[in-house]
Design a protein around this motif. Structure first.
Motif, mmCIF file in Angstrom:
data_model
loop_
_atom_site.group_PDB
_atom_site.id
_atom_site.type_symbol
_atom_site.label_atom_id
_atom_site.label_comp_id
_atom_site.label_asym_id
_atom_site.label_seq_id
_atom_site.Cartn_x
_atom_site.Cartn_y
_atom_site.Cartn_z
ATOM 1 N N GLY A 178 45.914 30.741 46.180
ATOM 2 C CA GLY A 178 46.250 32.036 45.602
ATOM 3 C C GLY A 178 45.055 32.965 45.603
ATOM 4 O O GLY A 178 43.959 32.606 46.055
ATOM 5 N N TRP A 179 45.253 34.192 45.122
ATOM 6 C CA TRP A 179 44.151 35.138 45.046
ATOM 7 C C TRP A 179 43.150 34.716 43.965
ATOM 8 O O TRP A 179 43.533 34.275 42.887
ATOM 9 C CB TRP A 179 44.659 36.537 44.722
ATOM 10 C CG TRP A 179 45.440 37.199 45.813
ATOM 11 C CD1 TRP A 179 46.759 37.536 45.780
ATOM 12 C CD2 TRP A 179 44.956 37.616 47.096
ATOM 13 N NE1 TRP A 179 47.145 38.127 46.958
ATOM 14 C CE2 TRP A 179 46.054 38.196 47.791
ATOM 15 C CE3 TRP A 179 43.722 37.544 47.734
ATOM 16 C CZ2 TRP A 179 45.935 38.700 49.081
ATOM 17 C CZ3 TRP A 179 43.606 38.055 49.032
ATOM 18 C CH2 TRP A 179 44.691 38.624 49.682
ATOM 19 N N ASN A 180 41.880 34.875 44.268
ATOM 20 C CA ASN A 180 40.811 34.606 43.300
ATOM 21 C C ASN A 180 40.582 35.878 42.487
ATOM 22 O O ASN A 180 39.861 36.773 42.913
ATOM 23 C CB ASN A 180 39.536 34.187 44.034
ATOM 24 C CG ASN A 180 38.459 33.701 43.096
ATOM 25 O OD1 ASN A 180 38.354 34.155 41.952
ATOM 26 N ND2 ASN A 180 37.646 32.771 43.571
ATOM 27 N N TYR A 181 41.208 35.963 41.337
ATOM 28 C CA TYR A 181 41.204 37.192 40.545
ATOM 29 C C TYR A 181 39.779 37.627 40.191
ATOM 30 O O TYR A 181 39.410 38.802 40.334
ATOM 31 C CB TYR A 181 42.020 37.000 39.264
ATOM 32 C CG TYR A 181 43.514 37.050 39.467
ATOM 33 C CD1 TYR A 181 44.281 38.058 38.910
ATOM 34 C CD2 TYR A 181 44.167 36.099 40.248
ATOM 35 C CE1 TYR A 181 45.665 38.118 39.104
ATOM 36 C CE2 TYR A 181 45.529 36.144 40.455
ATOM 37 C CZ TYR A 181 46.283 37.156 39.884
ATOM 38 O OH TYR A 181 47.633 37.204 40.087
ATOM 39 N N ASP A 182 38.979 36.705 39.713
ATOM 40 C CA ASP A 182 37.624 37.052 39.265
ATOM 41 C C ASP A 182 36.790 37.599 40.419
ATOM 42 O O ASP A 182 36.068 38.595 40.267
ATOM 43 C CB ASP A 182 36.936 35.827 38.655
ATOM 44 C CG ASP A 182 37.610 35.360 37.365
ATOM 45 O OD1 ASP A 182 38.251 36.219 36.713
ATOM 46 O OD2 ASP A 182 37.497 34.170 37.032
ATOM 47 N N LEU A 183 36.895 36.973 41.581
ATOM 48 C CA LEU A 183 36.126 37.412 42.742
ATOM 49 C C LEU A 183 36.586 38.789 43.207
ATOM 50 O O LEU A 183 35.759 39.662 43.520
ATOM 51 C CB LEU A 183 36.276 36.399 43.875
ATOM 52 C CG LEU A 183 35.597 36.756 45.199
ATOM 53 C CD1 LEU A 183 34.097 36.940 45.000
ATOM 54 C CD2 LEU A 183 35.876 35.688 46.251
ATOM 55 N N ILE A 184 37.895 39.003 43.251
ATOM 56 C CA ILE A 184 38.424 40.285 43.710
ATOM 57 C C ILE A 184 38.018 41.413 42.768
ATOM 58 O O ILE A 184 37.625 42.495 43.212
ATOM 59 C CB ILE A 184 39.959 40.199 43.847
ATOM 60 C CG1 ILE A 184 40.329 39.249 44.993
ATOM 61 C CG2 ILE A 184 40.563 41.580 44.107
ATOM 62 C CD1 ILE A 184 41.802 38.971 45.119
ATOM 63 N N PHE A 185 38.090 41.172 41.461
ATOM 64 C CA PHE A 185 37.685 42.194 40.497
ATOM 65 C C PHE A 185 36.196 42.507 40.602
ATOM 66 O O PHE A 185 35.771 43.629 40.313
ATOM 67 C CB PHE A 185 38.012 41.738 39.070
ATOM 68 C CG PHE A 185 39.408 42.058 38.637
ATOM 69 C CD1 PHE A 185 39.778 43.365 38.321
ATOM 70 C CD2 PHE A 185 40.372 41.058 38.552
ATOM 71 C CE1 PHE A 185 41.077 43.666 37.925
ATOM 72 C CE2 PHE A 185 41.671 41.352 38.168
ATOM 73 C CZ PHE A 185 42.025 42.658 37.859
ATOM 74 N N SER A 186 35.393 41.553 41.046
ATOM 75 C CA SER A 186 33.950 41.784 41.174
ATOM 76 C C SER A 186 33.582 42.535 42.446
ATOM 77 O O SER A 186 32.500 43.127 42.521
ATOM 78 C CB SER A 186 33.212 40.440 41.138
ATOM 79 O OG SER A 186 33.498 39.668 42.302
#
Length: 287
Positions: free
Chosen positions: A199-207
């Motif tokens: 799935g999408w890596n939320y923390d990485l994408i937000f960073s």
């Protein structure tokens, strides 16, 4: 073409008949060459001159005609007769061949060209080679056009470069980095943005991205079992056609250009629908 047209007695054919002959016969005569080579302007002008003489029932093109050839070559919706602009038609045919090079890795010609001209890089990452053949230079000249009007559908994320390719349907360019983001060089391909579970890596994408781009990314469906695939945004079915390419190059008016608002829903469905699964030659899904 002059030799072929010399055997046709234009004086015995009505204007409507000559128009049909030009649209469906003389416009199609050089297709075999135009699909592989970019014809020189002198050749294009010579072909246009031959067609003009036949359509006007004249032996030469001397003098100023009442209606210019450029005007009659416009689409019917714009007041012309629908004759093809051979230069733009040439581009459309080359783009079709280039599209197959980009999307069909089993194509024998594509495999041969890759081995010779870009064995270590992807097709969109190739650089100009002055020692290449005219056929390859003609074909590769349309890659920029394809890249501009196509979008990647995310599968396993191994083909799509985050910063160089267009893979977010709502954006016409690759996503931009968030101000102050660090270590972005460690993330090259879209699969680097996935978690171990796929799935999408939320923390990485937000960073890495701002809130607007992050929201667009998180709305994209992921299909880890399938390969990434290229989608043509000017057709509702996602596949490039000579017709859509020609229309896009011949005019930018509302009559011919594809509206993003009209095709947004279709493009979203196409981008989120995988086609070829890994290690599966044929995949059929019924919705």
């Amino acid at each position: 073409m002059d030799t072929i047209l010399a055997s046709w007695i234009a004086i015995n054919i009505s204007e409507d008949g000559r128009s049909v002959m030009v649209r469906n016969v003389t416009n199609a005569l050089p297709v075999h060459h135009m699909i592989s080579f970019k014809l020189a302007d002198a050749i294009i002008n010579s072909l246009n001159s031959s067609q003009q003489k036949f359509w006007r029932k004249k032996k030469t093109n001397k003098g100023k005609p009442a209606i210019s050839w450029k005007h009659v070559s416009k689409p019917k919706e714009e007041g012309g007769l629908g004759f093809k602009d051979l230069k733009l038609f040439n581009r459309g045919l080359l783009a079709k061949a280039a599209w197959r090079l980009c999307t069909d890795t089993t194509y024998v010609c594509a495999q041969s060209l890759k081995a010779k001209y870009f064995p270590d890089v992807r097709v969109f990452d190739i650089k100009d080679n002055p020692n290449s053949t005219w056929s390859w230079r003609s074909l590769s000249s349309e890659l920029h056009f394809i890249k501009k009007y196509s979008c990647w559908s995310i599968g396993d994320g191994h083909k799509v470069q985050i910063w160089n390719y267009r893979w977010i349907p709502e954006l016409e360019v690759p996503p931009t980095l968030k101000n102050g983001a660090t270590n972005y060089l460690n993330y090259t391909y879209v699969h680097h943005l996935f978690t171990v579970s796929g799935g999408w890596n939320y923390d990485l994408i937000f960073s890495l991205f701002d809130n607007c781009i992050t929201r667009l990314i998180l709305n994209i469906s992921i299909h880890p079992r399938y390969e990434d695939r290229l989608v043509w945004t000017l057709e509702r079915n996602g596949f490039l056609s000579v017709k859509s390419t020609y229309k896009k190059t011949v005019s930018r008016t509302d009559c011919w250009s594809v509206s993003w608002e009209q095709n947004a829903d279709y493009l979203q469905k196409i981008v989120e629908t995988p086609i070829v699964a890994k290690n599966i030659s044929i995949s059929l899904e019924v919705h």
